[in-house]
Design a protein around this motif. Structure first.
Motif, PDB file in Angstrom:
ATOM      1  N   GLU A  63     -26.861 -17.436  -5.731  1.00 46.34           N
ATOM      2  CA  GLU A  63     -27.661 -18.624  -5.393  1.00 46.34           C
ATOM      3  C   GLU A  63     -27.267 -19.262  -4.056  1.00 46.34           C
ATOM      4  OE1 GLU A  63     -28.393 -21.453  -8.472  1.00 46.34           O
ATOM      5  OE2 GLU A  63     -28.587 -19.907  -9.999  1.00 46.34           O
ATOM      6  N   HIS A  64     -26.790 -18.436  -3.137  1.00 53.20           N
ATOM      7  CA  HIS A  64     -26.466 -18.874  -1.778  1.00 53.20           C
ATOM      8  C   HIS A  64     -27.201 -17.967  -0.800  1.00 53.20           C
ATOM      9  CE1 HIS A  64     -23.170 -20.739  -3.993  1.00 53.20           C
ATOM     10  NE2 HIS A  64     -23.116 -21.602  -2.988  1.00 53.20           N
ATOM     11  N   LEU A  94     -34.905 -24.996   6.480  1.00 49.36           N
ATOM     12  CA  LEU A  94     -33.832 -24.316   5.754  1.00 49.36           C
ATOM     13  C   LEU A  94     -32.592 -25.195   5.699  1.00 49.36           C
ATOM     14  CD1 LEU A  94     -34.112 -20.622   6.993  1.00 49.36           C
ATOM     15  CD2 LEU A  94     -34.202 -21.398   4.617  1.00 49.36           C
ATOM     16  N   HIS A  98     -31.903 -26.854   2.125  1.00 46.44           N
ATOM     17  CA  HIS A  98     -30.930 -26.019   1.416  1.00 46.44           C
ATOM     18  C   HIS A  98     -29.496 -26.204   1.920  1.00 46.44           C
ATOM     19  CE1 HIS A  98     -33.996 -23.883  -0.865  1.00 46.44           C
ATOM     20  NE2 HIS A  98     -34.718 -23.902   0.237  1.00 46.44           N
ATOM     21  N   ALA A 124     -37.650 -27.885  -0.534  1.00 47.63           N
ATOM     22  CA  ALA A 124     -36.997 -26.586  -0.718  1.00 47.63           C
ATOM     23  C   ALA A 124     -38.027 -25.461  -0.634  1.00 47.63           C
ATOM     24  CB  ALA A 124     -36.279 -26.539  -2.057  1.00 47.63           C
ATOM     25  N   LEU A 128     -36.799 -19.312  -2.171  1.00 48.17           N
ATOM     26  CA  LEU A 128     -35.350 -19.349  -2.375  1.00 48.17           C
ATOM     27  C   LEU A 128     -34.970 -20.047  -3.671  1.00 48.17           C
ATOM     28  CD1 LEU A 128     -34.110 -20.240   1.223  1.00 48.17           C
ATOM     29  CD2 LEU A 128     -34.212 -17.992   0.138  1.00 48.17           C
ATOM     30  N   ALA A 130     -35.097 -24.088  -5.623  1.00 48.58           N
ATOM     31  CA  ALA A 130     -34.607 -25.425  -5.270  1.00 48.58           C
ATOM     32  C   ALA A 130     -33.090 -25.541  -5.326  1.00 48.58           C
ATOM     33  CB  ALA A 130     -35.238 -26.469  -6.185  1.00 48.58           C
ATOM     34  N   SER A 131     -32.437 -24.766  -6.195  1.00 48.23           N
ATOM     35  CA  SER A 131     -30.983 -24.896  -6.335  1.00 48.23           C
ATOM     36  C   SER A 131     -30.196 -24.028  -5.348  1.00 48.23           C
ATOM     37  CB  SER A 131     -30.563 -24.555  -7.764  1.00 48.23           C
ATOM     38  OG  SER A 131     -30.852 -23.200  -8.043  1.00 48.23           O
ATOM     39  N   THR A 132     -30.872 -23.202  -4.574  1.00 48.87           N
ATOM     40  CA  THR A 132     -30.193 -22.320  -3.623  1.00 48.87           C
ATOM     41  C   THR A 132     -29.583 -23.116  -2.484  1.00 48.87           C
ATOM     42  OG1 THR A 132     -31.656 -20.488  -4.154  1.00 48.87           O
ATOM     43  CG2 THR A 132     -30.523 -20.372  -2.045  1.00 48.87           C
ATOM     44  N   LYS A 133     -28.349 -22.813  -2.176  1.00 51.97           N
ATOM     45  CA  LYS A 133     -27.627 -23.458  -1.076  1.00 51.97           C
ATOM     46  C   LYS A 133     -27.565 -22.510   0.113  1.00 51.97           C
ATOM     47  CE  LYS A 133     -26.670 -27.069  -3.476  1.00 51.97           C
ATOM     48  NZ  LYS A 133     -27.627 -28.119  -3.360  1.00 51.97           N
ATOM     49  N   LEU A 134     -27.518 -23.074   1.299  1.00 49.21           N
ATOM     50  CA  LEU A 134     -27.456 -22.300   2.526  1.00 49.21           C
ATOM     51  C   LEU A 134     -25.998 -22.092   2.936  1.00 49.21           C
ATOM     52  CD1 LEU A 134     -29.606 -21.193   4.536  1.00 49.21           C
ATOM     53  CD2 LEU A 134     -29.194 -23.228   5.906  1.00 49.21           C
ATOM     54  N   GLU A 154     -20.644 -24.286   5.239  1.00 47.63           N
ATOM     55  CA  GLU A 154     -21.782 -25.183   5.051  1.00 47.63           C
ATOM     56  C   GLU A 154     -21.952 -26.013   6.312  1.00 47.63           C
ATOM     57  OE1 GLU A 154     -20.441 -27.455   1.730  1.00 47.63           O
ATOM     58  OE2 GLU A 154     -21.201 -26.010   0.293  1.00 47.63           O
TER      59      GLU A 154
END
Length: 179
Positions: A63-64, A94, A98, A124, A128, A130-134, A154
């Motif tokens: 999820e990243h 992005l 994210h 979001a 990807l 909504a919970s996906t982090k960049l 991050e």
């Protein structure tokens, strides 16, 4: 990660030599695409996901989403990284949707003060989730020297197109594979 960047540099270097141009644009364009492709292939090999966002594939691992970005063509400190003024709305979105939220804001915007454009920049990407982090993979490179430095972590995009890094780590640079 370092191996994927080294492989991408090798492809971009070969393309640059084949083009026979004095300008470096074949290198930069090829490097950007090769890095994304290599990271996507790596994710597939690991049994992870790859998502298409507006024609660009992004590796999704736990999820990243991995966002590679060459921020300079010469060695430069990470705090000097800046998104170009002509960066696409997709790139900005992005980061806003994210990436990590601003460590401290001047004030919260009430719903009646936000514009449609502002809301879209913070929405979001459905592709990807909504919970996906960049996770940013920022690096410097040039056609002659290859990859100089790699950082990942991050990054929060600031209004002046610079970045605040709540967390980052420098990675070793891998040797360029022989062809």
């Amino acid at each position: 990660m370092p191996v994927q960047l080294a492989k991408a540099h090798a492809k971009a270097h070969a393309t640059h030599l084949t083009a026979g141009l004095k300008k470096r644009s074949p290198y930069g364009v090829t490097l950007a695409e090769a890095v994304r492709e290599n990271l996507a292939d790596m994710a597939r090999e690991l049994g992870e996901s790859v998502r298409d966002v507006r024609g660009y594939e992004y590796a999704l691992i736990n999820e990243h989403a991995l966002f590679p970005y060459r921020y300079a063509d010469r060695p430069r400190a990470l705090d000097r990284a800046r998104l170009p003024s002509n960066a696409s709305p997709t790139r900005q979105r992005l980061f806003r949707a994210h990436g990590p939220q601003s460590p401290e804001g001047l004030f919260e915007l009430d719903d009646d003060l936000t514009t449609e454009e502002y809301l879209e920049l913070h929405e979001a990407f459905e592709e990807l989730g909504a919970s996906t982090k960049l996770v940013c993979v920022f690096f410097t490179a040039d056609v002659e020297s290859g990859i100089h430095v790699i950082h990942w972590g991050e990054a929060h995009l600031e209004p002046d197109r610079t970045f605040t890094w709540p967390h980052s780590e420098q990675l070793p640079v891998a040797p360029v594979p022989l062809e």
